[in-house]
Design a protein around this motif. Sequence first.
Motif, PDB file in Angstrom:
ATOM      1  N   THR A  59       0.813  -1.222   0.000  1.00 34.45           N
ATOM      2  CA  THR A  59       0.000   0.000   0.000  1.00 34.45           C
ATOM      3  C   THR A  59       0.843   1.268   0.000  1.00 34.45           C
ATOM      4  O   THR A  59       0.370   2.326  -0.407  1.00 34.45           O
ATOM      5  CB  THR A  59      -0.969   0.024   1.207  1.00 34.45           C
ATOM      6  N   PHE A  60       2.107   1.181   0.450  1.00 33.85           N
ATOM      7  CA  PHE A  60       2.974   2.359   0.491  1.00 33.85           C
ATOM      8  C   PHE A  60       3.466   2.750  -0.899  1.00 33.85           C
ATOM      9  O   PHE A  60       3.407   3.915  -1.282  1.00 33.85           O
ATOM     10  CB  PHE A  60       4.172   2.096   1.415  1.00 33.85           C
ATOM     11  N   TRP A  61       3.967   1.782  -1.654  1.00 35.99           N
ATOM     12  CA  TRP A  61       4.541   2.076  -2.962  1.00 35.99           C
ATOM     13  C   TRP A  61       3.473   2.184  -4.037  1.00 35.99           C
ATOM     14  O   TRP A  61       2.549   1.369  -4.092  1.00 35.99           O
ATOM     15  CB  TRP A  61       5.567   1.019  -3.356  1.00 35.99           C
ATOM     16  N   HIS A  62       3.630   3.159  -4.906  1.00 36.37           N
ATOM     17  CA  HIS A  62       2.701   3.413  -6.003  1.00 36.37           C
ATOM     18  C   HIS A  62       3.447   3.357  -7.338  1.00 36.37           C
ATOM     19  O   HIS A  62       4.621   3.684  -7.411  1.00 36.37           O
ATOM     20  CB  HIS A  62       2.065   4.801  -5.845  1.00 36.37           C
ATOM     21  N   PHE A  63       2.725   2.984  -8.375  1.00 39.29           N
ATOM     22  CA  PHE A  63       3.248   2.965  -9.735  1.00 39.29           C
ATOM     23  C   PHE A  63       2.419   3.937 -10.567  1.00 39.29           C
ATOM     24  O   PHE A  63       1.313   4.308 -10.176  1.00 39.29           O
ATOM     25  CB  PHE A  63       3.187   1.546 -10.322  1.00 39.29           C
ATOM     26  N   GLU A  64       2.956   4.324 -11.713  1.00 38.98           N
ATOM     27  CA  GLU A  64       2.240   5.261 -12.583  1.00 38.98           C
ATOM     28  C   GLU A  64       1.884   4.596 -13.894  1.00 38.98           C
ATOM     29  O   GLU A  64       2.704   3.920 -14.503  1.00 38.98           O
ATOM     30  CB  GLU A  64       3.107   6.491 -12.875  1.00 38.98           C
TER      31      GLU A  64
END
Length: 80
Positions: free
Chosen positions: A51-56
Amino acid sequence: MIAPGEILTDEKKRHTAIVRAEGTVAIGPITGSIHKIGALAQGLPACNGWTFWHFEREGRFAPIDVLRSMVRARLREAAE
């Protein structure tokens, strides 16, 4: 679903990590799991890297947990 060299960021775009070919992530010379590196980035003892890391994609950011959910759904469909 996430290519080596892709950049992950937290929701507020304060921290970034690079995805490595073997599946770990790195901040500078330090590598580890999404959980370990997420905790390190925040100076915390633990972190839920999903949940912390995001991708684009297409200009939008989403937690990598979205990708995990997609894989799980595909596996369930394949098992039926």
